[in-house]
Design a protein around this motif. Structure first.
Motif, PDB file in Angstrom:
ATOM      1  N   ILE A  24       3.008   5.955  -2.735  1.00  0.00           N
ATOM      2  CA  ILE A  24       4.165   6.734  -3.190  1.00  0.00           C
ATOM      3  C   ILE A  24       4.052   6.980  -4.687  1.00  0.00           C
ATOM      4  O   ILE A  24       4.276   8.112  -5.164  1.00  0.00           O
ATOM      5  CB  ILE A  24       5.482   6.015  -2.826  1.00  0.00           C
ATOM      6  N   GLU A  25       3.710   5.939  -5.456  1.00  0.00           N
ATOM      7  CA  GLU A  25       3.546   6.094  -6.898  1.00  0.00           C
ATOM      8  C   GLU A  25       2.410   7.071  -7.215  1.00  0.00           C
ATOM      9  O   GLU A  25       2.534   7.918  -8.112  1.00  0.00           O
ATOM     10  CB  GLU A  25       3.293   4.736  -7.557  1.00  0.00           C
ATOM     11  N   GLU A  26       1.305   6.962  -6.487  1.00  0.00           N
ATOM     12  CA  GLU A  26       0.180   7.876  -6.712  1.00  0.00           C
ATOM     13  C   GLU A  26       0.583   9.312  -6.369  1.00  0.00           C
ATOM     14  O   GLU A  26       0.233  10.260  -7.098  1.00  0.00           O
ATOM     15  CB  GLU A  26      -1.021   7.451  -5.861  1.00  0.00           C
ATOM     16  N   ASN A  27       1.358   9.464  -5.290  1.00  0.00           N
ATOM     17  CA  ASN A  27       1.819  10.781  -4.888  1.00  0.00           C
ATOM     18  C   ASN A  27       2.738  11.377  -5.958  1.00  0.00           C
ATOM     19  O   ASN A  27       2.629  12.570  -6.308  1.00  0.00           O
ATOM     20  CB  ASN A  27       2.538  10.695  -3.544  1.00  0.00           C
ATOM     21  N   LYS A  28       3.635  10.581  -6.517  1.00  0.00           N
ATOM     22  CA  LYS A  28       4.519  11.052  -7.583  1.00  0.00           C
ATOM     23  C   LYS A  28       3.705  11.491  -8.797  1.00  0.00           C
ATOM     24  O   LYS A  28       3.994  12.527  -9.408  1.00  0.00           O
ATOM     25  CB  LYS A  28       5.521   9.971  -7.982  1.00  0.00           C
ATOM     26  N   ALA A  29       2.700  10.678  -9.132  1.00  0.00           N
ATOM     27  CA  ALA A  29       1.859  11.021 -10.281  1.00  0.00           C
ATOM     28  C   ALA A  29       1.119  12.332 -10.037  1.00  0.00           C
ATOM     29  O   ALA A  29       1.018  13.187 -10.934  1.00  0.00           O
ATOM     30  CB  ALA A  29       0.877   9.895 -10.568  1.00  0.00           C
ATOM     31  N   LEU A  30       0.630  12.527  -8.826  1.00  0.00           N
ATOM     32  CA  LEU A  30      -0.087  13.765  -8.503  1.00  0.00           C
ATOM     33  C   LEU A  30       0.849  14.972  -8.512  1.00  0.00           C
ATOM     34  O   LEU A  30       0.459  16.057  -8.947  1.00  0.00           O
ATOM     35  CB  LEU A  30      -0.794  13.636  -7.146  1.00  0.00           C
ATOM     36  N   ILE A  31       2.077  14.752  -8.047  1.00  0.00           N
ATOM     37  CA  ILE A  31       3.054  15.852  -8.071  1.00  0.00           C
ATOM     38  C   ILE A  31       3.364  16.238  -9.513  1.00  0.00           C
ATOM     39  O   ILE A  31       3.432  17.429  -9.853  1.00  0.00           O
ATOM     40  CB  ILE A  31       4.339  15.463  -7.304  1.00  0.00           C
ATOM     41  N   GLU A  32       3.547  15.252 -10.379  1.00  0.00           N
ATOM     42  CA  GLU A  32       3.799  15.533 -11.797  1.00  0.00           C
ATOM     43  C   GLU A  32       2.613  16.262 -12.415  1.00  0.00           C
ATOM     44  O   GLU A  32       2.777  17.211 -13.182  1.00  0.00           O
ATOM     45  CB  GLU A  32       4.089  14.233 -12.551  1.00  0.00           C
ATOM     46  N   LEU A  85       0.832  -1.200   0.000  1.00  0.00           N
ATOM     47  CA  LEU A  85       0.000   0.000   0.000  1.00  0.00           C
ATOM     48  C   LEU A  85       0.868   1.253   0.000  1.00  0.00           C
ATOM     49  O   LEU A  85       0.580   2.215  -0.729  1.00  0.00           O
ATOM     50  CB  LEU A  85      -0.938   0.003   1.217  1.00  0.00           C
ATOM     51  N   ASN A  86       1.951   1.231   0.783  1.00  0.00           N
ATOM     52  CA  ASN A  86       2.860   2.369   0.841  1.00  0.00           C
ATOM     53  C   ASN A  86       3.481   2.634  -0.523  1.00  0.00           C
ATOM     54  O   ASN A  86       3.561   3.793  -0.976  1.00  0.00           O
ATOM     55  CB  ASN A  86       3.938   2.117   1.896  1.00  0.00           C
TER      56      ASN A  86
END
Length: 112
Positions: free
Chosen positions: A89-97, A84-85
């Protein structure tokens, strides 16, 4: 008279020998009985010790099995949380991009 003294002495000696022999047999039987009692007490003591150790071992094995089960459950939970972490993290990176792209579209300077 001499014969009477000899007969009396022989009777005394024979009576003494018979008493000694009977007492000896009784003493040997008492010793064997005492030894048997001691052996029975020792067997009882060691049997009780064995039963106690067996009971305690079974309790510890059950406790060990319970701890192993808890460990496995915690390991599974940790694996799930790690997955889940990583996903977050991947979702957070995508949102930051996506946010960076949005800011660039609005004309703001993006610094990393």
């Amino acid at each position: 008279m001499n014969i009477e003294v000899i007969i009396t002495a022989l009777v005394g000696v024979l009576t003494s020998l018979a008493s000694w022999y009977a007492a000896r047999r009784k003493n040997l039987a008492d010793v064997q009985s005492s030894e048997l009692d001691i052996v029975e007490k020792a067997v009882k003591f060691y049997r009780e010790q064995f039963e106690d150790i067996t009971k305690r071992l079974k309790e510890q094995v059950a406790e060990n099995d319970r701890m192993i089960q808890l460990y496995k459950e915690q390991a599974d939970e940790t694996r799930k949380l790690n997955i889940l972490n990583k996903e977050l993290i991947e979702e957070n990176k995508a949102l930051i991009e996506e946010l960076k792209k949005y800011k660039q579209l609005n004309g703001k300077v993006v610094t990393t």
